[in-house]
Design a protein around this motif. Structure first.
Motif, mmCIF file in Angstrom:
data_model
loop_
_atom_site.group_PDB
_atom_site.id
_atom_site.type_symbol
_atom_site.label_atom_id
_atom_site.label_comp_id
_atom_site.label_asym_id
_atom_site.label_seq_id
_atom_site.Cartn_x
_atom_site.Cartn_y
_atom_site.Cartn_z
ATOM 1 N N ILE A 120 0.834 -1.191 0.000
ATOM 2 C CA ILE A 120 0.000 0.000 0.000
ATOM 3 C C ILE A 120 0.876 1.252 0.000
ATOM 4 O O ILE A 120 1.709 1.428 0.882
ATOM 5 N N PHE A 121 0.672 2.098 -0.989
ATOM 6 C CA PHE A 121 1.365 3.388 -1.046
ATOM 7 C C PHE A 121 0.370 4.467 -0.657
ATOM 8 O O PHE A 121 -0.754 4.503 -1.167
ATOM 9 N N LEU A 128 -5.026 6.066 -0.995
ATOM 10 C CA LEU A 128 -4.113 4.934 -0.998
ATOM 11 C C LEU A 128 -4.046 4.312 -2.384
ATOM 12 O O LEU A 128 -5.006 4.378 -3.147
ATOM 13 N N PHE A 129 -2.902 3.701 -2.679
ATOM 14 C CA PHE A 129 -2.747 2.984 -3.950
ATOM 15 C C PHE A 129 -2.228 1.591 -3.656
ATOM 16 O O PHE A 129 -1.184 1.422 -3.018
ATOM 17 N N ASN A 139 -10.961 7.454 0.828
ATOM 18 C CA ASN A 139 -11.953 7.272 1.894
ATOM 19 C C ASN A 139 -12.668 5.922 1.779
ATOM 20 O O ASN A 139 -13.895 5.820 1.850
ATOM 21 N N ASN A 140 -11.842 4.888 1.565
ATOM 22 C CA ASN A 140 -12.310 3.497 1.505
ATOM 23 C C ASN A 140 -13.171 3.175 0.281
ATOM 24 O O ASN A 140 -13.813 2.117 0.227
ATOM 25 N N LYS A 141 -13.197 4.063 -0.706
ATOM 26 C CA LYS A 141 -13.919 3.809 -1.936
ATOM 27 C C LYS A 141 -12.963 3.854 -3.127
ATOM 28 O O LYS A 141 -12.135 4.754 -3.222
ATOM 29 N N LEU A 153 0.113 5.893 -12.680
ATOM 30 C CA LEU A 153 0.285 6.119 -11.245
ATOM 31 C C LEU A 153 1.329 5.162 -10.663
ATOM 32 O O LEU A 153 2.157 5.553 -9.840
ATOM 33 N N HIS A 154 1.279 3.917 -11.093
ATOM 34 C CA HIS A 154 2.255 2.927 -10.626
ATOM 35 C C HIS A 154 3.668 3.351 -11.009
ATOM 36 O O HIS A 154 4.615 3.238 -10.207
#
Length: 211
Positions: A120-121, A128-129, A139-141, A153-154
């Motif tokens: 987790i980044f 989070l990613f 926010n958990n979605k 993004l990666h």
């Protein structure tokens, strides 16, 4: 990985910092508990805290760190082997406890294990990613992204703090297929609109980066 180190023994502090930086970690070190408290930041992926330091002990600092962000990873190190102290540290949320004296290599083994298993980044406390699934969570979605947006993004995360140029984006995100600058910029513009805050930055005409 960016590490927060609190240790009031100057020689041990320097030894740990030097060893971790030699291994490629980024380390900010502190000697005073109150000064350390004033420098707590979401930028740190791991905290290493001695218990008995001036002005604010490591257990209290651990508690404040976990209150600010319950997902923070905190290692406690101390010469105190009293079981009640160790129990208190774990009750306050510490993730590992190192008893002094310890071989600095032992700390390195623990850090490398944590770093290897950390998928987790964190762009922010609520963004989070997941490095395995390449999903971004706010926010958990989950925020719905295209394959190219996820790969971009990666790529940025794998090069955190460095500028990713257009040639690298072309090679990694598009598998080497030629893309115009306008096409790449359009991808990033669409991605930015989906994100809840600014996390992608420009470096003039050279490319993009994350902090």
């Amino acid at each position: 990985m960016k590490i927060f180190l609190l240790e009031d023994d100057f020689a041990l502090n320097d030894s740990i910092k030097d060893m971790l930086e030699f291994e490629g970690f980024e380390v900010d070190s502190f000697y005073d508990g109150q000064v350390a408290l004033e420098n707590i930041s979401k930028d740190y992926e791991l905290y290493i805290l001695d218990i008995f330091v001036p002005n604010l002990n490591g257990i209290l600092l651990l508690e404040k760190i976990k209150l600010a962000n319950k997902d923070s990873v905190v290692f406690i190190m101390s010469a105190n082997i009293d079981i009640s102290t160790i129990k208190e540290a774990y009750n306050k949320g510490c993730d590992d406890y190192l008893k002094k004296p310890f071989n600095i290599q032992e700390l390195l083994f623990k850090l490398k294990k944590f770093n290897k298993n950390s998928d987790i980044f964190r762009f922010d406390d609520d963004i989070l990613f997941d490095m395995k699934s390449k999903k971004i969570i706010h926010n958990n979605k989950e925020i719905e992204l295209t394959k190219n947006e996820r790969n971009f993004l990666h790529l940025l995360i794998c090069n955190q703090g460095k500028c990713v140029n257009y040639s690298l984006i072309e090679n990694v995100v598009y598998d080497g297929d030629f893309k115009t600058l306008d096409a790449i910029r359009s991808l990033i513009k669409r991605l930015r609109k989906k994100l809840p805050k600014e996390i992608i930055f420009n470096n003039l005409e050279e490319g993009y980066y994350i902090k």
